[in-house]
Design an enzyme around this catalytic site. Structure first.
Site, short mmCIF file in Angstrom:
data_model
loop_
_atom_site.label_atom_id
_atom_site.label_comp_id
_atom_site.label_asym_id
_atom_site.label_seq_id
_atom_site.Cartn_x
_atom_site.Cartn_y
_atom_site.Cartn_z
N TYR A 1 0.83 -1.20 0.00
CA TYR A 1 0.00 0.00 0.00
C TYR A 1 0.86 1.26 0.00
O TYR A 1 1.56 1.55 0.97
CB TYR A 1 -0.92 0.02 1.22
CG TYR A 1 -1.83 -1.17 1.37
CD1 TYR A 1 -2.20 -1.96 0.27
CD2 TYR A 1 -2.31 -1.55 2.62
CE1 TYR A 1 -3.03 -3.05 0.41
CE2 TYR A 1 -3.15 -2.64 2.77
CZ TYR A 1 -3.50 -3.40 1.66
OH TYR A 1 -4.32 -4.48 1.82
N HIS B 1 0.18 -12.01 1.39
CA HIS B 1 -0.84 -11.19 0.72
C HIS B 1 -1.55 -11.96 -0.40
O HIS B 1 -2.77 -11.86 -0.56
CB HIS B 1 -0.18 -9.93 0.16
CG HIS B 1 -1.10 -8.76 0.06
ND1 HIS B 1 -0.65 -7.47 0.03
CD2 HIS B 1 -2.44 -8.66 -0.03
CE1 HIS B 1 -1.67 -6.63 -0.05
NE2 HIS B 1 -2.77 -7.34 -0.11
N SER C 1 -12.89 -5.00 2.55
CA SER C 1 -13.93 -4.38 1.72
C SER C 1 -15.34 -4.86 2.10
O SER C 1 -16.12 -5.23 1.23
CB SER C 1 -13.67 -4.64 0.24
OG SER C 1 -12.49 -4.02 -0.20
N PRO C 2 -15.69 -4.86 3.40
CA PRO C 2 -17.02 -5.32 3.79
C PRO C 2 -18.14 -4.39 3.33
O PRO C 2 -19.31 -4.79 3.35
CB PRO C 2 -16.94 -5.35 5.32
CG PRO C 2 -15.93 -4.30 5.66
CD PRO C 2 -14.90 -4.40 4.57
N LEU C 3 -17.77 -3.19 2.86
CA LEU C 3 -18.75 -2.24 2.33
C LEU C 3 -18.67 -2.15 0.81
O LEU C 3 -19.12 -1.17 0.21
CB LEU C 3 -18.54 -0.86 2.95
CG LEU C 3 -18.82 -0.79 4.45
CD1 LEU C 3 -18.37 0.55 5.02
CD2 LEU C 3 -20.29 -1.02 4.73
N GLY C 4 -18.13 -3.21 0.18
CA GLY C 4 -18.06 -3.22 -1.28
C GLY C 4 -17.30 -2.05 -1.85
O GLY C 4 -17.74 -1.41 -2.80
N ARG C 5 -16.13 -1.76 -1.26
CA ARG C 5 -15.29 -0.62 -1.67
C ARG C 5 -16.07 0.69 -1.61
O ARG C 5 -15.91 1.57 -2.46
CB ARG C 5 -14.69 -0.88 -3.05
CG ARG C 5 -13.85 -2.15 -3.07
CD ARG C 5 -13.08 -2.37 -4.32
NE ARG C 5 -12.36 -3.64 -4.25
CZ ARG C 5 -11.18 -3.83 -3.68
NH1 ARG C 5 -10.55 -2.79 -3.14
NH2 ARG C 5 -10.60 -5.02 -3.65
N GLY C 6 -16.93 0.77 -0.59
CA GLY C 6 -17.71 1.97 -0.37
C GLY C 6 -19.02 2.02 -1.12
O GLY C 6 -19.90 2.83 -0.82
N PHE C 7 -19.19 1.14 -2.10
CA PHE C 7 -20.39 1.20 -2.94
C PHE C 7 -21.67 0.93 -2.16
O PHE C 7 -22.72 1.55 -2.41
CB PHE C 7 -20.25 0.19 -4.09
CG PHE C 7 -21.34 0.30 -5.12
CD1 PHE C 7 -21.31 1.31 -6.05
CD2 PHE C 7 -22.39 -0.60 -5.15
CE1 PHE C 7 -22.31 1.43 -7.01
CE2 PHE C 7 -23.39 -0.50 -6.09
CZ PHE C 7 -23.36 0.52 -7.03
#
Length: 330
Positions: free
Chosen positions: A57, A124, A205-211
């Protein structure tokens, strides 16, 4: 807001919700280091103990940032980092898991983090050219030397998890898991194997990359460097179909007096007591919103309604392009 409860990744005790630090350096456009440090401090104040980074990152920047932010309260933080992307400094794309590279990567991460140990060290991505026994054997040497406390894998498949665990106990599997990415849930999939072996699950990404928060209805407002611009699920055609899922989530969330993001995150939290999602954000307000999702109890009927709103066969597009998907479920 209640105090964050504790869950276990193997024998490692952590807060029931962790913090994914990637977006502070990588993937989602530019950011402000001082704002990020303040948000990390606030996460500690709220009771978050699990902080996730990786050498990939920001080509090491994220580890330096996390190390600096948590240095003054190092004993309160469980720091996890990852190795494996050998191209992080601009070299041709390569995944490495050979023993020599494992040690080299760990030593470099320790320097950037400014710490004498890594609490949880992940591979990773699995190197298809190196037996997992060699990779985990080298990671186990780091445990014996005190440089690493616990071992993890990321995006590994069921057979690889079994082989790795036979060499040294694996504490956690970090993989994408959300209402629109549910690969782990297949009957003989990675989640089932982890539960058989006592390995914790760390959804990124539990929020779908913010989507799934409903904040993104197009990619036009995203910076040119934002990785979501090239992700299939954000592409024209797919985006519109996926927005219909979010709209239904927003209706269910409004009925509970919460946000769509909180409902989606609470769904992940309800996958089991061995599940510790790591949503990420740069802002304190969204951090507080994420942590508040821990207080959201969902009945069986509500969970069923959420899943009906976001059926796995209705999500349009793959989560990565073909080149990146080669290293998923390795």
């Amino acid at each position: 807001m209640t105090r964050i409860p504790t869950r276990h990744l193997g024998t490692l005790a952590v807060s029931a919700q962790g913090f994914g630090c990637m977006g502070m350096s990588h993937g989602y456009g530019s950011s402000d280091d001082e704002q990020s440090v303040g948000t990390l401090h606030h996460a500690l104040d709220l009771g978050v103990t699990l902080f996730d980074t990786a050498d990939f990152y920001g080509s090491g920047h994220n580890e330096q940032l996390v190390g600096r932010a948590l240095a003054h309260r190092r004993d309160e933080a469980v720091i996890t980092t990852k190795f494996g992307f050998a191209n992080r400094f601009g070299e041709p794309t390569a995944i490495r898991g050979d023993a020599a590279y494992v040690r080299q990567a760990c030593e470099a991460s320790l320097r950037r983090l400014g710490t004498d140990h890594i609490d949880l060290y992940y591979q990773h991505r699995v190197d298809p050219g190196v037996p997992i026994e060699e990779t985990v054997g080298a990671m186990a040497e780091l445990v014996r030397e005190g440089k690493v406390r616990h071992l993890g894998l990321s995006e590994a498949g069921p057979a690889t998890i079994r082989r790795a665990h036979a060499v040294h106990p694996i504490s956690a599997l970090q993989s994408e898991w959300s209402l629109w990415t549910r690969d782990l849930e297949s009957g003989d999939g990675a989640a089932a194997v982890c539960r058989e072996l006592g390995i914790g699950l760390v959804p990124f990404s539990p929020l779908g990359r913010g989507f799934l928060t409903g904040r993104y209805t197009s990619v036009e407002g995203l910076e040119e460097s934002d990785a979501r611009r090239s992700m299939p699920r954000f592409a024209d055609g797919n985006l519109e179909r996926n927005l219909a899922i979010v709209e239904r989530l927003e209706e269910l969330a409004a009925a509970r007096g919460v946000t769509a993001g909180q409902l989606a995150l609470a769904w992940v939290q309800h996958r089991g007591e061995d599940v510790v999602p790591i949503p990420g954000t740069r802002r304190r307000t969204y951090l507080e919103e994420n942590v508040a999702a821990l207080d959201l109890a969902l009945s069986a009927d509500e969970l069923a309604a959420i899943e009906a709103a976001a059926p796995r066969d209705r999500v349009a597009g793959t989560r990565y392009d073909a080149s990146a998907l080669r290293y998923v479920n390795g």
